[in-house]
Design an enzyme around this catalytic site. Structure first.
Site, PDB file in Angstrom:
ATOM      1  N   PHE A 251       0.812  -1.222   0.000  1.00 34.06           N
ATOM      2  CA  PHE A 251       0.000   0.000   0.000  1.00 34.06           C
ATOM      3  C   PHE A 251       0.844   1.270   0.000  1.00 34.06           C
ATOM      4  O   PHE A 251       0.370   2.328   0.409  1.00 34.06           O
ATOM      5  CB  PHE A 251      -0.989  -0.007   1.180  1.00 34.06           C
ATOM      6  CG  PHE A 251      -1.750  -1.292   1.311  1.00 34.06           C
ATOM      7  CD1 PHE A 251      -2.677  -1.655   0.352  1.00 34.06           C
ATOM      8  CD2 PHE A 251      -1.519  -2.159   2.366  1.00 34.06           C
ATOM      9  CE1 PHE A 251      -3.367  -2.852   0.442  1.00 34.06           C
ATOM     10  CE2 PHE A 251      -2.203  -3.364   2.470  1.00 34.06           C
ATOM     11  CZ  PHE A 251      -3.135  -3.705   1.500  1.00 34.06           C
ATOM     12  N   GLU A 718      -5.421   1.495  -7.098  1.00 32.63           N
ATOM     13  CA  GLU A 718      -5.755   2.560  -6.155  1.00 32.63           C
ATOM     14  C   GLU A 718      -7.087   3.241  -6.425  1.00 32.63           C
ATOM     15  O   GLU A 718      -7.640   3.900  -5.553  1.00 32.63           O
ATOM     16  CB  GLU A 718      -4.621   3.607  -6.161  1.00 32.63           C
ATOM     17  CG  GLU A 718      -3.334   2.999  -5.626  1.00 32.63           C
ATOM     18  CD  GLU A 718      -2.105   3.832  -5.929  1.00 32.63           C
ATOM     19  OE1 GLU A 718      -1.800   4.694  -5.121  1.00 32.63           O
ATOM     20  OE2 GLU A 718      -1.454   3.600  -6.974  1.00 32.63           O
TER      21      GLU A 718
END
Lengths: 752, 352
Positions: A251, A718
């Site tokens: 992430f 994303e």
């Protein structure tokens, strides 16, 4: 969907794929569910010691003393690394040679610049001994007042935001646009600090052998990590071998090697034995990046038809006192909505925190929730349905630059998602819908977008005389499914069945696959794989078409097709032969080809390249208690070619659930006096649980993009957060009539 | 590592003798203690593992209709005991609204009573906390305290007791059976937990070595089974502590309240029995207006200890809803989201 790949690099040769587009399950899934997948911290080289960080409990000041003797006296403790005995480095950890070199805390001095900063490392025979040794250090501090919160210091305009974009940008005259508007809105929203909580904390197992390093550590960017380590230790990059076959989530937090990982390497250097260092959960809240808080103010003007006349988006954010990363939240207004005048600006304060860094959709996520909330307010101010308002302001070209989009199927996303959701029956006014149980029900929407980015990558392809293939690239699987998606691209690139391809990734001794970040890994490394396949097939085709003994002799002008381990004449598919036959006759055990993936400069210049989506949310709100539950999410996304629909849906689900988290749950709670984060654990740092996401649907909208790259891949990692968080916020407004102004939305905000 | 003694006594007297030594702690499910030890919040020198004492594992019907729940009965086992859930539905609902399935499988009845506060300043050893270190001060005061106490707090401590289980238990007059050096004694749950006053470190009525061996529910507690609910408002749909919760139990006859029990969770350092509210309810019409008066009575003494004034109004509303839910009757089956305001949402059909 056509399975034939366009091959503009090698027009003489075409391959017909059968793997791309297939919803294969994860090739590493079995390893993972059986526990056989070996993550970094699962390694245990002979003679290994355990290193545990001692971290600062103050935000600002200096370490006045550490009881090193007490720690060293503890049974099992081998060594304590402090600024006094930390092995020398070849480079200053505070040097910043380029914007992507972030400063690290490597015990370079006794200064403390944020809570949870490493102040010593205890190395011991057991984890328990190292842990207790760290506690025995009993640090004493000279404490300075902590600078906390968006108003905690004097603000300034940073030189650049995000990856170096201008902090202030505009086109047209926003003030004139606002003045001429028939309807205006102005709204401020706050988003909190969010911290990385990948399931796998940062971990490193490291062994020195002379001047070479063997490292197991999760990395989203093996080559960058290799280079950074080599630079810090003054050794050649090829002397640094990093294995990262699996990441338990990245992430963005594992994009660049973090300070604690380097401390593990230093610890191994100091003791001359292999060392393992694993961050405790609470130690993640500082040295590995985070999403900075923002306070965003949007002003919009609309004409009588609901068309934007001006869009002004200002974001205030925070960074650390010692490094530069500024969440580019306002830039979210550059790409989505057409307006003759757009202005975006940022300012920031420096706080006693770790440096904020990339966190899934950095800037896009924070900016999106504010922009989509404001768009919702603007639509309501104009008396328009939020979808109609968005269509009225649909950007046919990128608003800020005027460039055409390489592709943009956003209208189709709106249509499909709205239809699936049942949006048409939504009342315009809030607080009108109640379900049979009396819960306030609200429907909201948001537009999702994320740029289609490519970095640089390389791959190496091999065809063997037994007819099988090898594809190598140091790609990184963060859980997104790289092992599978890249194997699919490799199989098609080599014209082989996927089971005939040995796909190798996750190691720094393979060709540089670039970074698994920016939602660009599949496009970048995928193109390298694709091109490497093309190169080796071209070599094979040259062998065959130049060989009189081959049925393909002389087919060079017409080209050949590669499929199922055989080459065929394009103009006569009855004529062909197997790879094995071609190589065997040529007396070769194997041939190889190399390929690169990189953005095409011409298309960079000429096109705006973004993935798009539309997300619709239904929430129920208890009218008395303000407790919120997202009962339905429907998203439709267009992101170019889909390599594996199963994995892509998973990415969208994950992003959308993070959007729920953004709107309703996630927040680092910082003590306003000490600057310490009070909820640095998974019990109190809330993320959604299963019961928070009863129904999530992700629709894949077909989109052909001839400009992004030959495979037509944009990226899906994303985008799911964007749009979703705003959709949830807007649904909460629609349910309650209360406009959320700060996130996460809290019970007291809705109690009335 | 930090060494400590580990003792696994075979009998209750052995356990009590071992735990009476200073620095001792009982270990049962360990779901709270082990976290506290890892975090350095507590550092016992001696762990007395009672988890295998056989006689603490039983649920027994008592002569005269009461129930005796052994201290080692697991939360999940108790909640899923059909006879228990039928007689004490609000208790089962509270149990199932707490923690996660995995934690409920490990956590015990006695341990639930003894779980420590979730105040972040208690867990943060760099903060001042009178509960952790008497006399150190309270950094929660003036800190991040929107979830802290609104009833019974003092300047020495504004922490709350996090249990769900204890809330309906205290409403139903549960009694804690304690065995100590001087033998066995019974303490009502209402008296068991203490308010902080000037000595927040003294959290309950236990003396050194004292062992909770059982929790008793009196016969009368089952008389509310047709109209008993637990309601818990939290910041995510599951696996979160209560912002505020309430247990309500009624006996209604001809529209009049013949018996009423009410307790609040998440508002004080102990599960909060709302006796003044019960007095308002007793004999009154079973109506929303009555319930609103009761809610006002329950919160009459409430005051914010920080940024948590909203909890007082929230608690009032929860009291009213819990009483309304109790009035409308205990559901046939426990809902899929026990104690949640969303337990009635269509689509959440599976039963707990």
């Amino acid at each position: 969907m056509t399975l034939e790949l366009s091959l503009n690099q090698q027009p003489a040769h075409a391959r017909q794929g059968s793997s791309i587009g297939q919803p294969l399950t994860r090739r590493d899934g079995f390893l993972k569910v059986t526990g056989a997948a070996r993550y970094a911290a699962d390694n245990h080289p002979p003679g290994m010691l355990y290193a545990v960080l001692a971290v600062s409990s103050i935000a600002r000041g200096r370490v006045a003393s550490l009881d090193v003797e007490a720690a060293k006296a503890h049974k099992g403790v081998v060594e304590v690394m402090t600024p006094q005995n930390r092995p020398a480095l070849a480079a200053d950890p505070d040097a910043k040679d380029h914007p992507f070199m972030f400063r690290l805390d490597l015990l370079q001095n006794d200064q403390v610049r944020y809570p949870n900063q490493s102040i010593a490392v205890v190395i011991a025979e057991t984890l328990e001994a190292a842990t207790e040794g760290a506690a025995l250090l009993s640090p004493r501090y000279e404490v300075l007042p902590a600078r906390v919160g968006l108003d905690g210091a004097e603000s300034f305009v940073p030189r650049g935001v995000g990856v170096g974009g201008p902090a202030v940008q505009h086109k047209g005259d926003v003030e004139a646009g606002l003045k001429s508007a028939k309807t205006r809105i102005e709204a401020t929203y706050e988003t909190p600090a969010q911290y990385h909580n990948a399931m796998e904390p940062h971990a490193i197992v490291v062994a020195w052998d002379g001047d070479t390093l063997s490292i197991d550590t999760p990395s989203q960017g093996l080559a960058m990590a290799q280079g950074r380590i080599a630079g810090l230790f003054g050794i050649a990059p090829e002397n640094v071998h990093i294995r990262s076959p699996f990441l338990g989530g990245g992430f963005g937090s594992k994009g660049m090697i973090s300070g604690p990982q380097i401390l593990g390497i230093l610890a191994a250097r100091l003791v001359g034995r292999p060392v393992k260092l694993v961050l405790r959960r609470e130690q993640m809240y500082g040295p590995v990046g985070h999403r900075a808080p923002t306070r965003q103010t949007l002003r919009m003007g609309m004409d009588g038809e609901g068309r934007l006349t001006a869009l002004d988006h200002h974001a205030k954010t925070t960074s650390s006192t010692f490094d530069d990363f500024f969440e580019p939240a306002a830039d979210a207004s550059h790409t989505l909505y057409a307006s003759p005048a757009i202005a975006t600006s940022h300012d920031a304060v420096r706080l006693d925190t770790g440096t904020p860094l990339f966190m899934r959709a950095p800037g896009e996520a924070t900016g999106s929730i504010a922009l989509e909330s404001a768009i919702d307010e603007a639509a309501y101010a104009c008396g328009m349905d939020p979808l109609e308002f968005r269509l009225r302001n649909y950007a046919e070209v990128e608003p800020m630059t005027g460039k055409p989009f390489s592709s943009k199927a956003l209208r189709e996303c709106y249509r499909q998602a709205a239809e699936t959701f049942g949006w048409a029956s939504r009342p315009l006014q809030p607080r009108l819908m109640r379900d049979a149980d009396g819960f306030l029900t609200g429907w909201g929407m948001g537009t999702a977008t994320f740029p289609a980015i490519m970095f640089q990558a390389e791959a190496r392809a091999v065809l063997k005389a037994d007819g099988s293939g090898v594809m190598e690239t140091g790609a990184q699987d963060m859980g997104q499914g790289a092992w599978t998606a890249f194997a699919q691209i490799a199989a098609d690139g080599l014209g082989l069945d996927i089971d005939q391809v040995d796909f190798r990734a996750g190691s720094s001794d393979l060709p540089n696959a670039g970074i698994a970040g920016g939602s660009g890994h599949t496009a970048t490394a995928g193109m390298a794989i694709h091109n490497a396949g093309a190169a080796v097939i071209a070599r094979l085709a040259d062998l065959a078409t130049g060989d009189e003994a081959s049925p393909l002799y002389g087919a060079g002008n017409e080209g050949v097709l590669a499929r199922g381990g055989r080459l065929y004449r394009r103009d006569d598919e009855s004529r062909g032969e197997s790879y094995a036959e071609i190589l065997t006759r040529a007396g070769l055990t194997e041939i190889e080809g190399h390929g690169k993936g990189a953005p095409d400069p011409a298309s960079q210049e000429n096109y705006a390249k973004h993935a798009h989506g539309a997300v619709f949310a239904e929430v129920k709100v208890d009218p008395d208690f303000g407790q919120i539950r997202v009962t339905r999410l429907v998203g439709a996304f267009a992101a170019g070619r889909v390599i594996n629909p199963r994995l892509v849906r998973s990415q969208y689900y994950g992003g959308m659930i993070w959007g729920v988290s953004f709107a309703l749950h996630e927040e680092a709670i910082t003590d306003r006096r000490s600057g310490r984060i009070q909820n640095a654990n998974l019990a109190e740092y809330h993320v959604p649980v299963n019961a928070d996401v009863p129904s999530v649907e992700a629709l894949l909208v077909h989109e052909d993009d001839p400009h992004v790259n030959a495979l037509g891949i944009k990226g899906v990692g994303e985008i799911g957060i964007t749009g979703t968080a705003g959709a949830v916020a807007n649904a909460v407004w629609h349910a309650t009539g209360v406009r959320p102004r700060r996130f996460p939305i809290r019970i007291e905000d809705l109690l009335g | 590592m930090r060494d400590f003694d580990y003792i696994r006594p075979a009998t209750i007297p052995d356990a009590i003798a071992a735990a009476a030594e200073p620095g001792s702690a009982y270990l049962a499910g360990g779901t709270n203690l082990l976290d506290l030890m890892k975090g350095g919040i507590t550092s016992p020198e001696r762990i007395v593992d009672i988890s295998r004492l056989p006689e603490l594992n039983r649920i027994e019907r008592l002569d005269g209709g009461g129930l005796r729940i052994g201290a080692l009965v697991r939360n999940a086992d108790l909640a899923h005991d059909p006879a228990f859930a039928k007689s004490y539905p609000a208790v089962a609902e509270a149990l199932l609204s707490g923690a996660s399935a995995q934690l409920r499988n490990a956590a015990t009845v006695g341990g639930n009573l003894l779980q420590r506060t979730r105040c972040s300043y208690f867990y943060d050893t760099a903060s001042a906390c009178n509960r952790r270190q008497p006399g150190a001060g309270c950094d929660a005061l003036g800190g991040e305290n929107r979830l802290h106490a609104v009833l019974g707090w003092s300047d020495a401590c504004i922490a709350t007791h996090p249990s769900d289980f204890c809330v309906p238990l205290v409403a139903l007059d549960a009694v804690v059976e304690i065995e100590g050096k001087k033998g066995r004694r019974h303490v009502t749950l209402e008296e068991f937990h203490r308010l902080p006053g000037e000595t927040p470190q003294r959290e309950n009525a236990l003396e050194p070595g004292d062992l909770i061996v059982a929790v008793r529910l009196p016969a009368e507690a089952a008389s509310f089974s047709a109209n008993a609910r637990y309601l818990k408002v939290r910041e995510r749909t599951s696996y979160a502590f209560a912002v505020v919760s309430a247990a309500a139990a009624l006996v209604v006859d001809g529209g009049k309240i013949r018996a009423a029990r009410l307790a609040l969770g998440g508002v004080a350092a102990k599960p909060w029995r709302a006796r003044t509210a019960e007095a308002v309810l007793l004999g009154a019409d079973a109506s929303e207006a009555t319930f609103a008066s009761a809610a006002d009575a329950a919160l009459a003494d409430a005051s914010p200890s920080g940024d948590n004034a909203f909890k007082i109004e929230l608690a009032r509303r929860i009291v009213v809803r819990a009483l309304m839910s109790a009035l409308s009757g205990t559901p046939e089956r426990l809902p899929a989201l026990p104690a949640s305001p969303f337990s009635n949402i269509p689509g959440a059909r599976h039963d707990a």
